[in-house]
Design a protein around this motif. Structure first.
Motif, PDB file in Angstrom:
ATOM      1  N   ALA A   1      71.569  54.688  67.398  1.00  0.00           N
ATOM      2  CA  ALA A   1      70.987  55.762  66.581  1.00  0.00           C
ATOM      3  C   ALA A   1      72.039  56.351  65.656  1.00  0.00           C
ATOM      4  O   ALA A   1      73.240  56.373  65.964  1.00  0.00           O
ATOM      5  CB  ALA A   1      70.406  56.848  67.477  1.00  0.00           C
ATOM      6  N   ASN A   2      71.570  56.833  64.518  1.00  0.00           N
ATOM      7  CA  ASN A   2      72.414  57.566  63.582  1.00  0.00           C
ATOM      8  C   ASN A   2      71.681  58.858  63.231  1.00  0.00           C
ATOM      9  O   ASN A   2      71.638  59.779  64.015  1.00  0.00           O
ATOM     10  CB  ASN A   2      72.700  56.719  62.343  1.00  0.00           C
TER      11      ASN A   2
ATOM     12  N   ILE B   1      66.289  46.370  55.242  1.00  0.00           N
ATOM     13  CA  ILE B   1      64.994  45.847  55.683  1.00  0.00           C
ATOM     14  C   ILE B   1      64.022  46.954  56.088  1.00  0.00           C
ATOM     15  O   ILE B   1      62.841  46.679  56.325  1.00  0.00           O
ATOM     16  CB  ILE B   1      65.177  44.868  56.862  1.00  0.00           C
ATOM     17  N   GLY B   2      64.481  48.204  56.183  1.00  0.00           N
ATOM     18  CA  GLY B   2      63.592  49.294  56.564  1.00  0.00           C
ATOM     19  C   GLY B   2      64.364  50.507  57.023  1.00  0.00           C
ATOM     20  O   GLY B   2      65.576  50.620  56.800  1.00  0.00           O
ATOM     21  N   LYS B   3      63.648  51.412  57.706  1.00  0.00           N
ATOM     22  CA  LYS B   3      64.234  52.670  58.179  1.00  0.00           C
ATOM     23  C   LYS B   3      64.002  52.821  59.680  1.00  0.00           C
ATOM     24  O   LYS B   3      63.009  52.319  60.222  1.00  0.00           O
ATOM     25  CB  LYS B   3      63.594  53.857  57.459  1.00  0.00           C
ATOM     26  N   THR B   4      64.908  53.520  60.334  1.00  0.00           N
ATOM     27  CA  THR B   4      64.733  53.801  61.763  1.00  0.00           C
ATOM     28  C   THR B   4      63.549  54.742  61.967  1.00  0.00           C
ATOM     29  O   THR B   4      63.111  55.433  61.050  1.00  0.00           O
ATOM     30  CB  THR B   4      66.003  54.426  62.363  1.00  0.00           C
ATOM     31  N   GLY B   5      63.049  54.768  63.202  1.00  0.00           N
ATOM     32  CA  GLY B   5      61.915  55.641  63.502  1.00  0.00           C
ATOM     33  C   GLY B   5      61.725  55.759  65.003  1.00  0.00           C
ATOM     34  O   GLY B   5      62.639  55.499  65.792  1.00  0.00           O
ATOM     35  N   GLN B   6      60.513  56.127  65.414  1.00  0.00           N
ATOM     36  CA  GLN B   6      60.204  56.239  66.841  1.00  0.00           C
ATOM     37  C   GLN B   6      58.796  55.730  67.124  1.00  0.00           C
ATOM     38  O   GLN B   6      58.063  56.309  67.923  1.00  0.00           O
ATOM     39  CB  GLN B   6      60.396  57.662  67.339  1.00  0.00           C
TER      40      GLN B   6
ATOM     41  N   PHE C   1      61.234  57.565  72.331  1.00  0.00           N
ATOM     42  CA  PHE C   1      61.248  59.017  72.450  1.00  0.00           C
ATOM     43  C   PHE C   1      62.479  59.537  71.714  1.00  0.00           C
ATOM     44  O   PHE C   1      63.509  59.807  72.297  1.00  0.00           O
ATOM     45  CB  PHE C   1      61.244  59.409  73.928  1.00  0.00           C
ATOM     46  N   GLY C   2      62.359  59.606  70.412  1.00  0.00           N
ATOM     47  CA  GLY C   2      63.467  59.962  69.539  1.00  0.00           C
ATOM     48  C   GLY C   2      63.732  58.846  68.551  1.00  0.00           C
ATOM     49  O   GLY C   2      63.514  57.662  68.834  1.00  0.00           O
ATOM     50  N   ASP C   3      64.181  59.217  67.360  1.00  0.00           N
ATOM     51  CA  ASP C   3      64.435  58.260  66.285  1.00  0.00           C
ATOM     52  C   ASP C   3      65.652  57.391  66.617  1.00  0.00           C
ATOM     53  O   ASP C   3      66.753  57.911  66.816  1.00  0.00           O
ATOM     54  CB  ASP C   3      64.674  59.031  64.977  1.00  0.00           C
ATOM     55  N   HIS C   4      65.450  56.090  66.674  1.00  0.00           N
ATOM     56  CA  HIS C   4      66.556  55.162  66.937  1.00  0.00           C
ATOM     57  C   HIS C   4      66.127  53.740  66.571  1.00  0.00           C
ATOM     58  O   HIS C   4      64.970  53.503  66.209  1.00  0.00           O
ATOM     59  CB  HIS C   4      67.012  55.223  68.396  1.00  0.00           C
TER      60      HIS C   4
END
Length: 467
Positions: free
Chosen positions: A352-353, A412-417, A422-425
């Motif tokens: 995660a960032n 290629i895209g963006k991080t998410g959940q 359970f949390g953006d990673h």
């Protein structure tokens, strides 16, 4: 007059009925006998097609004959290269069997390596078609004698393979008629790709975390079914340890976190479950298993004819300044009121960032899949060649689509959940022909150089005769 007409109609009807009976009767059937040549390989049999073939005369060959009207006779003729008759076996069958099995007779002479023997098989049935002569099947085989097993020689390989990890093998098969190459870790099979020059092969192999033992072998089988099996000469390191986690599940979690994901999956309604624990097991086991089967089929199916040069792999670093929040190989047991009720294994690395951080594919490749999976959420799968694929999950959005061919360091895209997150990673997975392997190895520049890049270079120098 009417009687005469009626009589003519009846006669024509009778002739038609008789013709129909003849056409459909076994006595007049027009299908030629079905004849197959099979070679015995241990407890198995493999079909040998007519035409040019390699042949080990020390193996038994069997003729299988089949016909609805019964087998009337067969003839087996074998000739040498100079045309002399070595075998002429004929037999008439009065019992009219629908199935007949005959061991192929072998010449009663010493056969030399590479010598050609020509067989002709003629089989007749008991049908009265073709003016009562019946139906005939003729097969011709040109056998080149080949009794020598292939020679398998290792050219270069990774120094070792670790439990849960991967390794590169490059080897040569010396044989005039290679049919099949089988590389296995003792449980799973891996396709070996032709490499640089004829007879050379390269393969990335995995020691799956689900296999406690690595028993790697390479098996070469030629067209005459001569077989050579050798052990993979590589050091095996079983001393890699993975976490065993026990995770307690609360009533609050069961009552608030599951229904939304079940709705997103869309296969069942949350109200169709009898209790919250059943919902948890459904997601954690059934849906997870379906996701992993899709991932395996997608990444295992990629294929190439071969490679004319080594592949350069960069380290896999999809996020800048990322922190690890979930370990690869984490064996997770879930407890409810201190009782075990579900289990899963984490087959990637969670990093995660910041929220909706850009994800890079640091290696070039072809996008195999973009879509929504149940547990993994929005997922991208990329094939990088040599059976190596990368997986990116829980994404909030895509910047690529299936079929895209991308360069290294493409966003290629963006991080998410999305999915069960359970949390953006980002869930990052590395797969070798569909089998998840230790992500840490492929994020380590030193490991890639020592185990992949240098192995490719060493093999290339040997194959091309360079110092």
């Amino acid at each position: 007059m009417r009687l005469k007409t009626l009589l003519q109609v009846l006669i024509l009807f009778g002739i038609g009925l008789f013709g129909y009976w003849i056409y459909h009767s076994k006595i007049f059937e027009t299908n030629p006998p079905e004849v197959k040549m099979m070679v015995r390989i241990g407890n198995e049999e493999k079909e040998v097609m007519p035409g040019a073939n390699f042949w080990n005369p020390y193996r038994d060959m069997v003729l299988y004959m089949k016909d609805a009207s019964g087998i009337r006779s067969y003839r087996i003729i074998a000739k040498s290269e100079n045309g002399s008759i070595l075998i002429d076996k004929q037999e008439a069958i009065v019992q009219r069997p629908e199935h007949l099995k005959v061991l192929l007779p072998k010449p009663n002479v010493m056969l030399k390596e590479n010598e050609h023997i020509f067989y002709e098989i003629i089989v007749n049935d008991w049908s009265n078609s073709h003016f009562f002569s019946g139906n005939t099947t003729k097969l011709k085989f040109d056998f080149e004698v080949d009794t020598e097993a292939p020679l398998v020689r290792m050219v270069a390989s990774s120094y070792k393979i670790s439990y849960g990890g991967s390794a590169l093998l490059i080897f040569k098969i010396e044989d005039k008629s290679t049919r099949e190459v089988i590389v296995t870790n003792g449980t799973d099979q891996f396709k070996a790709f032709p490499f640089l020059q004829k007879g050379y092969y390269a393969v990335l192999i995995a020691w799956s975390i689900r296999n406690k033992i690595f028993n790697g072998t390479i098996t070469a089988i030629d067209q005459a079914f001569n077989t050579k099996k050798v052990a993979i000469p590589i050091i095996k390191d079983p001393n890699v340890h993975y976490r065993f986690s026990k995770i307690k599940i609360s009533d609050q979690f069961l009552n608030t976190k599951l229904d939304h994901l079940i709705d997103v999956i869309g296969e069942r309604s949350p109200s169709s479950f009898s209790e919250p624990l059943e919902k948890f097991k459904y997601i954690n086991e059934l849906i997870r298993n379906k996701d992993e089967n899709i991932i395996f089929r997608t990444t295992n199916a990629s294929d190439y004819q071969g490679y004319l040069k080594p592949i350069h792999f960069n380290v896999f670093l999809p996020l800048k300044k990322a922190q690890v929040v979930g370990s690869f190989g984490d064996d997770r047991t879930y407890l409810y009121k201190d009782k075990k009720f579900s289990h899963s294994m984490h087959l990637g690395l969670d990093i995660a960032n910041y929220k909706n951080a850009p994800i890079l594919s640091t290696n070039a490749g072809e996008v195999l899949f973009t879509g929504l999976l149940g547990v993994y959420g929005n997922t991208v799968l990329i094939d990088h060649g040599m059976g190596l694929s990368s997986l990116y999950s829980h994404m909030s959005e895509f910047e690529v689509k299936a079929g895209d061919v991308i360069n290294a360091y493409t966003e290629i895209g963006k991080t998410g959940q999305t999915g069960w997150a359970f949390g953006d990673h980002l869930h990052l997975g590395i797969l070798v022909q569909g089998y998840p392997v230790r992500v840490a190895e492929w994020m380590d520049a030193k490991w890639i150089k020592s185990n992949i890049t240098d192995v490719f270079l060493k093999a290339q120098n040997i194959i091309e005769g360079k110092k």
